[in-house]
Design a protein around this motif. Structure first.
Motif, PDB file in Angstrom:
ATOM      1  N   ILE A  34      37.404  41.923  37.782  1.00 38.25           N
ATOM      2  CA  ILE A  34      37.958  40.581  37.564  1.00 38.25           C
ATOM      3  C   ILE A  34      39.451  40.745  37.348  1.00 38.25           C
ATOM      4  O   ILE A  34      39.882  41.453  36.435  1.00 38.25           O
ATOM      5  N   ILE A  35      40.261  40.082  38.182  1.00 36.65           N
ATOM      6  CA  ILE A  35      41.708  40.165  38.030  1.00 36.65           C
ATOM      7  C   ILE A  35      42.276  38.765  37.832  1.00 36.65           C
ATOM      8  O   ILE A  35      41.631  37.762  38.113  1.00 36.65           O
ATOM      9  N   GLY A  36      43.506  38.721  37.347  1.00 37.60           N
ATOM     10  CA  GLY A  36      44.189  37.457  37.089  1.00 37.60           C
ATOM     11  C   GLY A  36      45.216  37.667  35.996  1.00 37.60           C
ATOM     12  O   GLY A  36      45.182  38.671  35.272  1.00 37.60           O
ATOM     13  N   GLU A  37      46.127  36.730  35.877  1.00 33.57           N
ATOM     14  CA  GLU A  37      47.161  36.847  34.866  1.00 33.57           C
ATOM     15  C   GLU A  37      46.568  36.722  33.459  1.00 33.57           C
ATOM     16  O   GLU A  37      45.446  36.250  33.281  1.00 33.57           O
ATOM     17  N   GLU A  38      47.373  37.126  32.484  1.00 35.26           N
ATOM     18  CA  GLU A  38      46.958  37.071  31.092  1.00 35.26           C
ATOM     19  C   GLU A  38      46.663  35.622  30.697  1.00 35.26           C
ATOM     20  O   GLU A  38      47.422  34.713  31.025  1.00 35.26           O
ATOM     21  N   GLY A  39      45.564  35.413  30.015  1.00 39.01           N
ATOM     22  CA  GLY A  39      45.219  34.079  29.548  1.00 39.01           C
ATOM     23  C   GLY A  39      44.485  33.228  30.564  1.00 39.01           C
ATOM     24  O   GLY A  39      44.236  32.045  30.314  1.00 39.01           O
ATOM     25  N   GLU A 189      41.771  50.670  42.035  1.00 37.68           N
ATOM     26  CA  GLU A 189      41.824  51.117  43.427  1.00 37.68           C
ATOM     27  C   GLU A 189      40.747  52.151  43.732  1.00 37.68           C
ATOM     28  O   GLU A 189      40.227  52.206  44.844  1.00 37.68           O
ATOM     29  N   ASN A 190      40.390  52.962  42.744  1.00 37.69           N
ATOM     30  CA  ASN A 190      39.450  54.060  42.977  1.00 37.69           C
ATOM     31  C   ASN A 190      37.991  53.685  42.727  1.00 37.69           C
ATOM     32  O   ASN A 190      37.106  54.501  42.993  1.00 37.69           O
ATOM     33  N   THR A 191      37.731  52.463  42.188  1.00 36.42           N
ATOM     34  CA  THR A 191      36.351  52.133  41.830  1.00 36.42           C
ATOM     35  C   THR A 191      35.858  50.794  42.373  1.00 36.42           C
ATOM     36  O   THR A 191      34.675  50.670  42.699  1.00 36.42           O
ATOM     37  N   ALA A 192      36.695  49.778  42.454  1.00 33.81           N
ATOM     38  CA  ALA A 192      36.216  48.424  42.766  1.00 33.81           C
ATOM     39  C   ALA A 192      35.756  48.314  44.220  1.00 33.81           C
ATOM     40  O   ALA A 192      36.448  48.754  45.137  1.00 33.81           O
ATOM     41  N   THR A 193      34.579  47.706  44.400  1.00 34.59           N
ATOM     42  CA  THR A 193      34.076  47.410  45.747  1.00 34.59           C
ATOM     43  C   THR A 193      34.166  45.917  46.048  1.00 34.59           C
ATOM     44  O   THR A 193      33.940  45.511  47.181  1.00 34.59           O
ATOM     45  N   MET A 194      34.454  45.098  45.037  1.00 31.72           N
ATOM     46  CA  MET A 194      34.692  43.672  45.257  1.00 31.72           C
ATOM     47  C   MET A 194      35.622  43.147  44.177  1.00 31.72           C
ATOM     48  O   MET A 194      35.787  43.771  43.123  1.00 31.72           O
ATOM     49  N   VAL A 195      36.256  42.019  44.461  1.00 37.63           N
ATOM     50  CA  VAL A 195      37.284  41.454  43.580  1.00 37.63           C
ATOM     51  C   VAL A 195      36.924  40.011  43.250  1.00 37.63           C
ATOM     52  O   VAL A 195      36.645  39.207  44.154  1.00 37.63           O
ATOM     53  N   LEU A 196      36.942  39.680  41.960  1.00 39.12           N
ATOM     54  CA  LEU A 196      36.829  38.302  41.488  1.00 39.12           C
ATOM     55  C   LEU A 196      38.202  37.911  40.956  1.00 39.12           C
ATOM     56  O   LEU A 196      38.664  38.462  39.964  1.00 39.12           O
ATOM     57  N   HIS A 197      38.865  36.979  41.641  1.00 42.22           N
ATOM     58  CA  HIS A 197      40.249  36.636  41.304  1.00 42.22           C
ATOM     59  C   HIS A 197      40.299  35.262  40.652  1.00 42.22           C
ATOM     60  O   HIS A 197      39.915  34.259  41.260  1.00 42.22           O
ATOM     61  N   MET A 198      40.792  35.206  39.413  1.00 45.93           N
ATOM     62  CA  MET A 198      40.952  33.956  38.679  1.00 45.93           C
ATOM     63  C   MET A 198      42.435  33.599  38.673  1.00 45.93           C
ATOM     64  O   MET A 198      43.244  34.236  38.001  1.00 45.93           O
ATOM     65  N   GLU A 199      42.790  32.563  39.445  1.00 47.36           N
ATOM     66  CA  GLU A 199      44.187  32.161  39.588  1.00 47.36           C
ATOM     67  C   GLU A 199      44.426  30.778  38.999  1.00 47.36           C
ATOM     68  O   GLU A 199      43.567  29.898  39.087  1.00 47.36           O
ATOM     69  N   HIS A 200      45.606  30.597  38.420  1.00 39.14           N
ATOM     70  CA  HIS A 200      46.072  29.289  37.988  1.00 39.14           C
ATOM     71  C   HIS A 200      47.406  29.054  38.696  1.00 39.14           C
ATOM     72  O   HIS A 200      48.470  29.330  38.142  1.00 39.14           O
ATOM     73  N   PRO A 201      47.359  28.518  39.929  1.00 39.80           N
ATOM     74  CA  PRO A 201      48.578  28.444  40.748  1.00 39.80           C
ATOM     75  C   PRO A 201      49.715  27.657  40.122  1.00 39.80           C
ATOM     76  O   PRO A 201      50.868  28.050  40.202  1.00 39.80           O
ATOM     77  N   ARG A 202      49.412  26.518  39.480  1.00 42.11           N
ATOM     78  CA  ARG A 202      50.495  25.686  38.952  1.00 42.11           C
ATOM     79  C   ARG A 202      49.933  24.795  37.872  1.00 42.11           C
ATOM     80  O   ARG A 202      48.786  24.360  37.939  1.00 42.11           O
ATOM     81  N   GLU A 203      50.746  24.522  36.849  1.00 35.68           N
ATOM     82  CA  GLU A 203      50.294  23.630  35.785  1.00 35.68           C
ATOM     83  C   GLU A 203      49.965  22.259  36.359  1.00 35.68           C
ATOM     84  O   GLU A 203      50.677  21.735  37.214  1.00 35.68           O
TER      85      GLU A 203
END
Length: 516
Positions: A34-39, A189-203
């Motif tokens: 799971i990736i995404g900015e802090e908060g 980079e060495n372990t993940a086989t899939m990515v869950l991306h949580m984005e908050h593009p704009r307030e």
């Protein structure tokens, strides 16, 4: 298999939606990061998957987990104070599965963890363990229950290089599914086989949460390429549209001018101009429809913008640090002997070594010397942000202590560039995430124009999105950096000298010796 359907998470305090109608499937054997900015809600998502009751005190939710993912093991970001105060045996005995283990099963788990089997019954306080030992102990307790799904919140935090390499092997070798959060890009980079991306593009805009069955490097590359291509197409269409609109405005102005100038004695000419204006207005409506169909600039969550000012350099011949310690002690314990370190202006030094060896103690000794120097403008980032941050102040108050309008405006501008929301700039610092606190400390250093940075694990709380920008800023920094880190990307890309911390002092090593 884990299948989440239509998940929406809303933070009660700010009424901020963290995820909206998010659905994804993690298959058997998948390793999903799971990736995404802090908060952005990464830890909240992980807690909800484990047990919705873990988030009900601060978050409203809807959605469901379809089917049965099997036994779940959840590793929290931090141990509780009660767990830290207890013994290793108390920690293990808190698992309902501990006493079901046969000696052989315990030995197998210990071998998998590279953890002494007898330690499961030890009366040693959990607080005495190193960061790597704590992670292994927590994973061991999870393995007692033979989980089919592991949920790991920052397992790579506060562990040394050796443990990180072991952790990579553990994740890749685990037969079940893993959903985890990590700020260590090399581990991802060495372990993940899939990515869950949580984005908050704009307030003010809804969050975008997406699932991608790709390794992280492929995902990051494809995402960057898609953003660049869409941006280029949108700008090209906008330039073409602007040219057509400029021509349209000239025609419209010409017809309007002719209408205003025509004599009332020429009604036939007036009728022709009226028809012409009707055609012009019809053209304008067509252009408006075209504008609605134009490629839009991509709404993506941008990484932070961080740049140190020019003029912070120190002459290369100037001695910034000439440290010579016959002994480095922590109380009565001797951590290392004959510790020597010479640092000149402009050098970027990285120190690494085992957990608990004394690297932070060494850095405290260095910062005590350098902060007292009047010929330097030094700043220190501790692992414990509470040591240097006024937790009851807001970020604006911290960056603009003068309290005047120009200073506060400047502070808010900088906070916006490091992806603070309107709510976060007014929250007490103690309520911020670790990543937001780290960004705040670095921003303070930028505003103060310091020329020596003393950094203890500076990148440990930065997301994979912001991490590259932070490394880029530190690499371009004209001043001197003395740091302790286990971040392989940071050590490789920022530091020009690397030292291994040993009980016999600091040993200069080549990057090729540790990064193969």
């Amino acid at each position: 298999m884990l299948q989440v359907k239509g998940l929406t998470l809303t933070h009660r305090k700010d009424l901020r939606t963290l995820a909206e109608d998010f659905s994804f499937v993690v298959g058997d054997g998948d390793k999903a990061v799971i990736i995404g900015e802090e908060g952005n809600g990464k830890s909240t998502l992980l807690k909800w998957v484990c047990d919705p009751a873990l988030v009900e005190s601060y978050c409203e939710w809807s959605g469901e987990i379809a089917g049965d993912p099997g036994p779940v093991g959840y590793l929290a970001q931090d141990l509780s104070e009660e767990e830290k105060a207890g013994s290793i045996y108390d920690f293990c005995a808190a698992s309902p599965f501990f006493f079901d283990q046969t000696p052989k099963e315990l030995a197998d788990i210990a071998r998998q963890l590279r953890f002494p089997a007898g330690e499961f019954y030890s009366e040693r306080p959990v607080s005495s363990l190193s960061g790597g030992e704590k992670i292994k102990l927590q994973l061991g307790r999870l393995l007692f229950g033979r989980p089919a799904l592991l949920l790991l919140d920052e397992p790579s935090s506060d562990v040394d290089l050796e443990t990180l390499e072991w952790l990579e092997g553990f994740l890749n070798g685990f037969p079940g599914s893993v959903v985890y959060i990590s700020h260590d890009e090399a581990l991802i980079e060495n372990t993940a086989t899939m990515v869950l991306h949580m984005e908050h593009p704009r307030e003010g805009r809804p969050p975008r949460c997406t699932a991608h069955r790709l390794d992280y490097q492929t995902y990051a590359s494809q995402r960057a390429g898609a953003i660049a291509a869409q941006t280029q197409q949108a700008r090209k269409e906008k330039e073409e549209y602007d040219r057509k609109m400029e021509k349209y405005r000239r025609i419209q102005q010409s017809v309007e001018h002719a209408q205003n100038a025509i004599s009332r004695q020429n009604p036939s000419g007036g009728r022709l101009l009226k028809k012409k204006m009707h055609a012009v207005l019809s053209m304008g409506r067509r252009f408006e429809r075209e504008a609605e169909e134009m490629t839009k600039l991509p709404e993506v969550e941008e990484a932070i913008f961080l740049r140190f000012p020019e003029g912070t350099g120190i002459p290369a011949g100037k001695a910034v640090l000439d440290l010579c310690l016959p002994e480095l002690r922590a109380g009565e314990r001797v951590l290392a002997r004959d510790v020597r370190l010479h640092v000149s202006g402009g050098e970027k030094v990285g120190i690494f070594g085992p957990n608990g060896a004394g690297k932070t103690t060494l850095l405290r000794e260095i910062q005590a010397q350098l902060l007292a120097r009047r010929d330097l403008r030094a700043a220190y980032m501790s692992q414990d942000y509470a040591e240097t941050l006024p937790l009851d102040q807001t970020p604006v108050e911290y960056l603009a202590p003068e309290g005047d309008v120009p200073s506060e405006t400047k502070a808010r501008t900088y906070l916006g560039s490091i992806r603070y929301t309107r709510q976060e700039v007014s929250h007490p610092i103690r309520e911020l995430s670790g990543g937001q606190k780290a960004k705040l400390l670095l921003t303070k250093m930028v505003l103060d124009g310091v020329n020596v940075l003393i950094l203890d694990e500076p990148t440990r709380n930065f997301s994979p999105i912001s991490g590259p920008r932070v490394r880029e800023a530190l690499r371009a920094y004209e001043g001197t950096v003395i740091s302790v880190s286990h971040d392989r990307k940071f050590l490789m890309e920022v530091c020009d000298k690397l030292y291994r911390f040993t009980e016999n002092g600091l040993v200069l090593v080549e990057k090729e010796e540790i990064f193969v």
